[in-house]
Design a protein around this motif. Sequence first.
Motif, mmCIF file in Angstrom:
data_model
loop_
_atom_site.group_PDB
_atom_site.id
_atom_site.type_symbol
_atom_site.label_atom_id
_atom_site.label_comp_id
_atom_site.label_asym_id
_atom_site.label_seq_id
_atom_site.Cartn_x
_atom_site.Cartn_y
_atom_site.Cartn_z
ATOM 1 N N PRO A 15 -10.702 5.125 4.793
ATOM 2 C CA PRO A 15 -9.818 3.970 4.852
ATOM 3 C C PRO A 15 -8.403 4.258 5.322
ATOM 4 C CG PRO A 15 -10.224 4.605 2.598
ATOM 5 C CD PRO A 15 -11.139 5.424 3.462
ATOM 6 N N ALA A 16 -7.902 5.473 5.122
ATOM 7 C CA ALA A 16 -6.517 5.742 5.481
ATOM 8 C C ALA A 16 -6.375 6.282 6.900
ATOM 9 C CB ALA A 16 -5.900 6.731 4.494
ATOM 10 N N GLU A 17 -7.479 6.509 7.593
ATOM 11 C CA GLU A 17 -7.393 7.050 8.949
ATOM 12 C C GLU A 17 -6.805 6.004 9.888
ATOM 13 O OE1 GLU A 17 -10.497 8.433 12.278
ATOM 14 O OE2 GLU A 17 -10.665 9.399 10.325
ATOM 15 N N HIS A 18 -5.953 6.429 10.755
ATOM 16 C CA HIS A 18 -5.283 5.516 11.673
ATOM 17 C C HIS A 18 -5.133 6.211 13.015
ATOM 18 C CE1 HIS A 18 -1.950 3.068 13.269
ATOM 19 N NE2 HIS A 18 -2.583 2.114 12.622
ATOM 20 N N SER A 19 -5.057 5.433 14.078
ATOM 21 C CA SER A 19 -5.014 6.010 15.419
ATOM 22 C C SER A 19 -3.778 6.868 15.677
ATOM 23 C CB SER A 19 -5.107 4.900 16.464
ATOM 24 O OG SER A 19 -3.994 4.038 16.349
ATOM 25 N N THR A 20 -2.734 6.712 14.894
ATOM 26 C CA THR A 20 -1.524 7.507 15.089
ATOM 27 C C THR A 20 -1.460 8.648 14.077
ATOM 28 O OG1 THR A 20 -0.280 5.962 13.730
ATOM 29 C CG2 THR A 20 -0.197 5.625 16.112
ATOM 30 N N ARG A 21 -2.616 9.119 13.664
ATOM 31 C CA ARG A 21 -2.699 10.197 12.677
ATOM 32 C C ARG A 21 -1.835 11.383 13.119
ATOM 33 N NH1 ARG A 21 -8.457 12.453 11.998
ATOM 34 N NH2 ARG A 21 -7.827 13.726 13.744
ATOM 35 N N GLY A 22 -1.055 11.911 12.201
ATOM 36 C CA GLY A 22 -0.190 13.040 12.500
ATOM 37 C C GLY A 22 1.223 12.636 12.877
ATOM 38 N N ALA A 31 -0.237 6.939 3.637
ATOM 39 C CA ALA A 31 0.287 6.935 2.268
ATOM 40 C C ALA A 31 0.198 5.542 1.647
ATOM 41 C CB ALA A 31 1.737 7.412 2.263
ATOM 42 N N LEU A 32 0.648 4.529 2.373
ATOM 43 C CA LEU A 32 0.652 3.182 1.815
ATOM 44 C C LEU A 32 -0.756 2.678 1.536
ATOM 45 C CD1 LEU A 32 3.488 1.487 3.915
ATOM 46 C CD2 LEU A 32 3.629 2.638 1.707
ATOM 47 N N SER A 33 -1.672 2.882 2.466
ATOM 48 C CA SER A 33 -3.040 2.409 2.249
ATOM 49 C C SER A 33 -3.706 3.171 1.102
ATOM 50 C CB SER A 33 -3.867 2.501 3.524
ATOM 51 O OG SER A 33 -3.949 3.818 3.992
ATOM 52 N N THR A 34 -3.389 4.455 0.958
ATOM 53 C CA THR A 34 -3.938 5.244 -0.148
ATOM 54 C C THR A 34 -3.388 4.763 -1.481
ATOM 55 O OG1 THR A 34 -4.232 7.163 1.268
ATOM 56 C CG2 THR A 34 -4.164 7.570 -1.103
ATOM 57 N N LEU A 36 -2.301 1.817 -2.247
ATOM 58 C CA LEU A 36 -2.917 0.531 -2.561
ATOM 59 C C LEU A 36 -4.350 0.719 -3.044
ATOM 60 C CD1 LEU A 36 -1.552 -1.591 0.399
ATOM 61 C CD2 LEU A 36 -0.904 -1.791 -2.014
ATOM 62 N N ASN A 37 -5.082 1.613 -2.409
ATOM 63 C CA ASN A 37 -6.474 1.854 -2.786
ATOM 64 C C ASN A 37 -6.622 2.423 -4.185
ATOM 65 O OD1 ASN A 37 -8.684 1.057 -1.269
ATOM 66 N ND2 ASN A 37 -8.208 2.534 0.325
ATOM 67 N N ILE A 38 -5.659 3.205 -4.657
ATOM 68 C CA ILE A 38 -5.780 3.767 -6.003
ATOM 69 C C ILE A 38 -5.227 2.825 -7.067
ATOM 70 C CG2 ILE A 38 -5.831 6.150 -5.206
ATOM 71 C CD1 ILE A 38 -2.901 6.410 -6.169
ATOM 72 N N GLY A 39 -4.743 1.668 -6.646
ATOM 73 C CA GLY A 39 -4.347 0.651 -7.611
ATOM 74 C C GLY A 39 -2.879 0.551 -7.924
ATOM 75 N N TYR A 60 -1.815 -4.006 5.371
ATOM 76 C CA TYR A 60 -2.568 -2.972 4.670
ATOM 77 C C TYR A 60 -3.688 -3.476 3.767
ATOM 78 C CZ TYR A 60 1.311 -0.136 6.248
ATOM 79 O OH TYR A 60 2.234 0.493 7.020
ATOM 80 N N ALA A 61 -3.700 -4.729 3.394
ATOM 81 C CA ALA A 61 -4.697 -5.216 2.436
ATOM 82 C C ALA A 61 -6.121 -5.085 2.942
ATOM 83 C CB ALA A 61 -4.408 -6.663 2.057
ATOM 84 N N LYS A 62 -6.307 -5.056 4.245
ATOM 85 C CA LYS A 62 -7.662 -4.928 4.788
ATOM 86 C C LYS A 62 -8.287 -3.578 4.471
ATOM 87 C CE LYS A 62 -5.596 -3.846 9.217
ATOM 88 N NZ LYS A 62 -5.279 -4.418 10.506
ATOM 89 N N TYR A 63 -7.484 -2.630 3.992
ATOM 90 C CA TYR A 63 -7.992 -1.306 3.669
ATOM 91 C C TYR A 63 -8.322 -1.133 2.194
ATOM 92 C CZ TYR A 63 -6.653 -0.242 8.346
ATOM 93 O OH TYR A 63 -6.561 -0.264 9.705
ATOM 94 N N LEU A 64 -8.340 -2.218 1.445
ATOM 95 C CA LEU A 64 -8.655 -2.144 0.022
ATOM 96 C C LEU A 64 -10.160 -2.265 -0.172
ATOM 97 C CD1 LEU A 64 -5.794 -4.347 -1.410
ATOM 98 C CD2 LEU A 64 -5.913 -1.876 -1.253
#
Length: 83
Positions: A15-22, A31-34, A36-39, A60-64
């Motif tokens: 879920p946290a992978e993004h095209s601009t990784r790195g 960080a933000l999507s992670t 949110l995912n952990i609550g 970011y909510a689409k990654y929950l």
Amino acid sequence: MSLARSSGTGPAARPAEHSTRGSPYGLRYSALSTWLNIGVDFTEVAERAGNCVEVLMTKYAKYLYGRTAIANQRIEALLDEYD
């Protein structure tokens, strides 16, 4: 092409992978999507990110993933307290 797509695992597996990784933006996005995912509370994440909750939810909510099951468990536990 992202690793999730090339391996056939799909976005739910990463879920946290993004095209601009790195890049700095990719690290922020991860960080933000992670968080949110952990609550972590939306208002807390928004404040730390320097965003409003509306922007956070839009981007970011689409990654929950899997949050429905957790919410159902919490609601059920609360309702059980009233029995």
